[in-house]
Write an enzyme that holds these catalytic residues in place. Structure first.
Site, PDB file in Angstrom:
ATOM      1  N   SER A  69      -8.003  -5.954  -8.171  1.00  0.00           N
ATOM      2  CA  SER A  69      -7.046  -4.958  -8.653  1.00  0.00           C
ATOM      3  C   SER A  69      -6.828  -5.159 -10.148  1.00  0.00           C
ATOM      4  O   SER A  69      -6.313  -6.193 -10.587  1.00  0.00           O
ATOM      5  CB  SER A  69      -5.711  -5.105  -7.918  1.00  0.00           C
ATOM      6  OG  SER A  69      -4.734  -4.350  -8.602  1.00  0.00           O
ATOM      7  N   MET A  90       0.143   5.585  -5.958  1.00  0.00           N
ATOM      8  CA  MET A  90       1.539   5.378  -5.574  1.00  0.00           C
ATOM      9  C   MET A  90       2.374   6.372  -6.359  1.00  0.00           C
ATOM     10  O   MET A  90       3.060   6.025  -7.340  1.00  0.00           O
ATOM     11  CB  MET A  90       1.938   3.919  -5.862  1.00  0.00           C
ATOM     12  CG  MET A  90       1.328   2.953  -4.845  1.00  0.00           C
ATOM     13  SD  MET A  90       1.209   1.258  -5.440  1.00  0.00           S
ATOM     14  CE  MET A  90      -0.315   1.380  -6.355  1.00  0.00           C
ATOM     15  N   ASP A 112      -4.544   0.850  -9.505  1.00  0.00           N
ATOM     16  CA  ASP A 112      -3.213   1.202  -9.030  1.00  0.00           C
ATOM     17  C   ASP A 112      -2.565   2.213  -9.956  1.00  0.00           C
ATOM     18  O   ASP A 112      -2.249   1.912 -11.109  1.00  0.00           O
ATOM     19  CB  ASP A 112      -2.342  -0.058  -8.952  1.00  0.00           C
ATOM     20  CG  ASP A 112      -2.792  -0.977  -7.825  1.00  0.00           C
ATOM     21  OD1 ASP A 112      -2.858  -0.497  -6.673  1.00  0.00           O
ATOM     22  OD2 ASP A 112      -3.085  -2.154  -8.095  1.00  0.00           O
ATOM     23  N   ASP A 152      -3.945  -4.811   0.962  1.00  0.00           N
ATOM     24  CA  ASP A 152      -3.605  -4.810  -0.467  1.00  0.00           C
ATOM     25  C   ASP A 152      -2.237  -5.422  -0.696  1.00  0.00           C
ATOM     26  O   ASP A 152      -1.225  -4.890  -0.240  1.00  0.00           O
ATOM     27  CB  ASP A 152      -3.638  -3.354  -0.971  1.00  0.00           C
ATOM     28  CG  ASP A 152      -3.305  -3.229  -2.448  1.00  0.00           C
ATOM     29  OD1 ASP A 152      -3.367  -4.246  -3.166  1.00  0.00           O
ATOM     30  OD2 ASP A 152      -2.993  -2.101  -2.875  1.00  0.00           O
ATOM     31  N   MET A 183      -0.623  -1.875   3.272  1.00  0.00           N
ATOM     32  CA  MET A 183       0.037  -2.615   2.178  1.00  0.00           C
ATOM     33  C   MET A 183       0.652  -3.891   2.735  1.00  0.00           C
ATOM     34  O   MET A 183       1.421  -3.844   3.704  1.00  0.00           O
ATOM     35  CB  MET A 183       1.159  -1.774   1.558  1.00  0.00           C
ATOM     36  CG  MET A 183       0.735  -0.625   0.682  1.00  0.00           C
ATOM     37  SD  MET A 183      -0.151  -1.093  -0.801  1.00  0.00           S
ATOM     38  CE  MET A 183       0.984  -2.162  -1.644  1.00  0.00           C
ATOM     39  N   MET A 213       0.695   4.403 -10.619  1.00  0.00           N
ATOM     40  CA  MET A 213       2.126   4.450 -10.260  1.00  0.00           C
ATOM     41  C   MET A 213       2.842   5.427 -11.184  1.00  0.00           C
ATOM     42  O   MET A 213       2.562   5.455 -12.391  1.00  0.00           O
ATOM     43  CB  MET A 213       2.757   3.065 -10.402  1.00  0.00           C
ATOM     44  CG  MET A 213       2.024   1.986  -9.615  1.00  0.00           C
ATOM     45  SD  MET A 213       2.909   0.419  -9.655  1.00  0.00           S
ATOM     46  CE  MET A 213       1.687  -0.677  -8.930  1.00  0.00           C
ATOM     47  N   HIS A 225      -5.703   3.887  -5.918  1.00  0.00           N
ATOM     48  CA  HIS A 225      -4.552   3.783  -5.015  1.00  0.00           C
ATOM     49  C   HIS A 225      -3.387   4.507  -5.675  1.00  0.00           C
ATOM     50  O   HIS A 225      -2.809   4.018  -6.641  1.00  0.00           O
ATOM     51  CB  HIS A 225      -4.248   2.292  -4.802  1.00  0.00           C
ATOM     52  CG  HIS A 225      -3.053   2.017  -3.952  1.00  0.00           C
ATOM     53  ND1 HIS A 225      -2.497   0.760  -3.850  1.00  0.00           N
ATOM     54  CD2 HIS A 225      -2.303   2.827  -3.151  1.00  0.00           C
ATOM     55  CE1 HIS A 225      -1.457   0.807  -3.033  1.00  0.00           C
ATOM     56  NE2 HIS A 225      -1.306   2.051  -2.611  1.00  0.00           N
ATOM     57  N   HIS A 253     -10.230  -1.841  -7.764  1.00  0.00           N
ATOM     58  CA  HIS A 253      -9.036  -1.198  -7.217  1.00  0.00           C
ATOM     59  C   HIS A 253      -8.112  -0.830  -8.383  1.00  0.00           C
ATOM     60  O   HIS A 253      -7.752  -1.699  -9.188  1.00  0.00           O
ATOM     61  CB  HIS A 253      -8.346  -2.172  -6.261  1.00  0.00           C
ATOM     62  CG  HIS A 253      -7.144  -1.646  -5.573  1.00  0.00           C
ATOM     63  ND1 HIS A 253      -7.209  -0.895  -4.414  1.00  0.00           N
ATOM     64  CD2 HIS A 253      -5.828  -1.756  -5.873  1.00  0.00           C
ATOM     65  CE1 HIS A 253      -5.986  -0.575  -4.024  1.00  0.00           C
ATOM     66  NE2 HIS A 253      -5.123  -1.083  -4.895  1.00  0.00           N
TER      67      HIS A 253
HETATM   68  C1  DX5 Z   1       0.861  -3.290  -5.557  1.00  0.00           C
HETATM   69  C2  DX5 Z   1      -0.583  -2.894  -5.759  1.00  0.00           C
HETATM   70  C3  DX5 Z   1      -1.577  -3.971  -5.499  1.00  0.00           C
HETATM   71  C4  DX5 Z   1      -1.431  -5.153  -6.422  1.00  0.00           C
HETATM   72  C5  DX5 Z   1      -2.234  -6.296  -5.915  1.00  0.00           C
HETATM   73  O1  DX5 Z   1       1.657  -2.159  -5.575  1.00  0.00           O
HETATM   74  O2  DX5 Z   1      -0.915  -1.819  -4.906  1.00  0.00           O
HETATM   75  O3  DX5 Z   1      -2.888  -3.452  -5.595  1.00  0.00           O
HETATM   76  O4  DX5 Z   1      -1.850  -4.867  -7.714  1.00  0.00           O
HETATM   77  O5  DX5 Z   1      -1.991  -7.392  -6.740  1.00  0.00           O
HETATM   78  P1  DX5 Z   1      -1.801  -8.855  -6.141  1.00  0.00           P
HETATM   79  O6  DX5 Z   1      -3.114  -9.197  -5.518  1.00  0.00           O
HETATM   80  O7  DX5 Z   1      -1.454  -9.680  -7.314  1.00  0.00           O
HETATM   81  O8  DX5 Z   1      -0.717  -8.767  -5.121  1.00  0.00           O
HETATM   82 ZN    ZN Z   2      -3.041  -1.232  -4.781  1.00  0.00          ZN
END
Ligand code: DX5
Ligand code: ZN
Length: 226
Positions: free
Chosen positions: A10, A70, A37, A177, A139, A39, A68, A35
């Site tokens: 990620s 969010m 993220d 994740d 998650m 947000m 991903h 991956h």
């Molecule tokens: C959290 C993210 C994850 C996160 C994972 O909202 O969706 O992908 O970045 O990071 P670690 O492995 O540090 O928990």
């Molecule tokens: Zn994620």
């Protein structure tokens, strides 16, 4: 059937000031996917990257990009990420409880649709759209931030996802994740995870290849007969 586990670092835990190098380093270290993220500061209390950053990452690597989302309005924004090179797009059930239309749109636009469930959401909510999915994202932390601790209840949810897949005779991938480490990767894989997302455990490691290899071995150990 036994499938090899995929390791998806990620990028949230990478050094954003050196994003290009970090992405290349993860690829050279053996990552299967990246991956990403996304947000929106609304669905979760954090802001990360938009399509322009994903576009820059797309130019830096040929690895599949696992986006991903969010965000509160995934139907509105998913096309923007597909246009710049997203290969997989996860939307959250909590943001989109009637997801079939958005999932179909993601597929029509050429990406692979996935549905994510947060820790407080049972995996059973996925059932009505299971035939429209290529992946279910479980998650294992509350979405919003990297570096959190793996919630142990996630193992039972991974088992639920695998049972659902078996019961329906489907082939979607199961991704875990949040808080995945070399230490808990084997348990997550044994419970059902096919794709292991790891932010801190890869980008926080001194040697990315060592971390990725150890995770892959943990996946293989889970697949081996007891
Ligand atoms: C959290 C993210 C994850 C996160 C994972 O909202 O969706 O992908 O970045 O990071 P670690 O492995 O540090 O928990
Ligand atoms: Zn994620």
């Amino acid at each position: 059937m036994c499938r090899a586990h995929l390791i998806a670092p990620s990028v949230l835990s990478a050094d954003f000031g050196r994003l290009h190098e970090e992405v290349r380093a993860a690829e050279a270290a053996g990552a299967d996917w990246l991956h990403l993220d996304v947000m929106d500061g609304h669905f979760v209390p954090n802001l990360t990257m938009g399509p322009d950053v994903v576009k820059a990452i797309r130019r830096a690597t040929s690895l599949p990009l696992d986006v991903h989302m969010m965000v509160s309005d995934p139907g509105r924004y998913a096309p923007r990420f597909i246009d710049v090179g997203a290969d997989w797009v996860s939307i959250h059930y909590e943001a989109c409880p009637e997801p079939r239309g958005v999932l179909a749109d993601i597929r029509t636009r050429g990406a692979r649709p996935s549905l994510a469930v947060s820790p407080d959401t049972p995996v059973a909510v996925v059932a009505p759209s299971a035939r429209d999915l290529d992946m279910v994202l479980v998650m294992s932390v509350h979405p919003g931030f990297g570096g959190q601790k793996f919630l142990p209840g996630s193992l039972a949810k991974l088992e639920d996802a695998r049972r659902l897949r078996d019961r329906l005779g489907l082939g979607f991938l199961i991704e875990v994740d949040g808080g995945v480490t070399v230490e808990n990767a084997e348990a997550a894989a044994r419970a059902g995870a096919d794709v292991l997302v790891a932010g801190t455990a890869v980008f926080g490691a001194t040697d990315y290849a060592t971390a990725i290899t150890a995770m892959r071995q943990a996946g293989a150990a889970a697949a081996a007969p007891a």
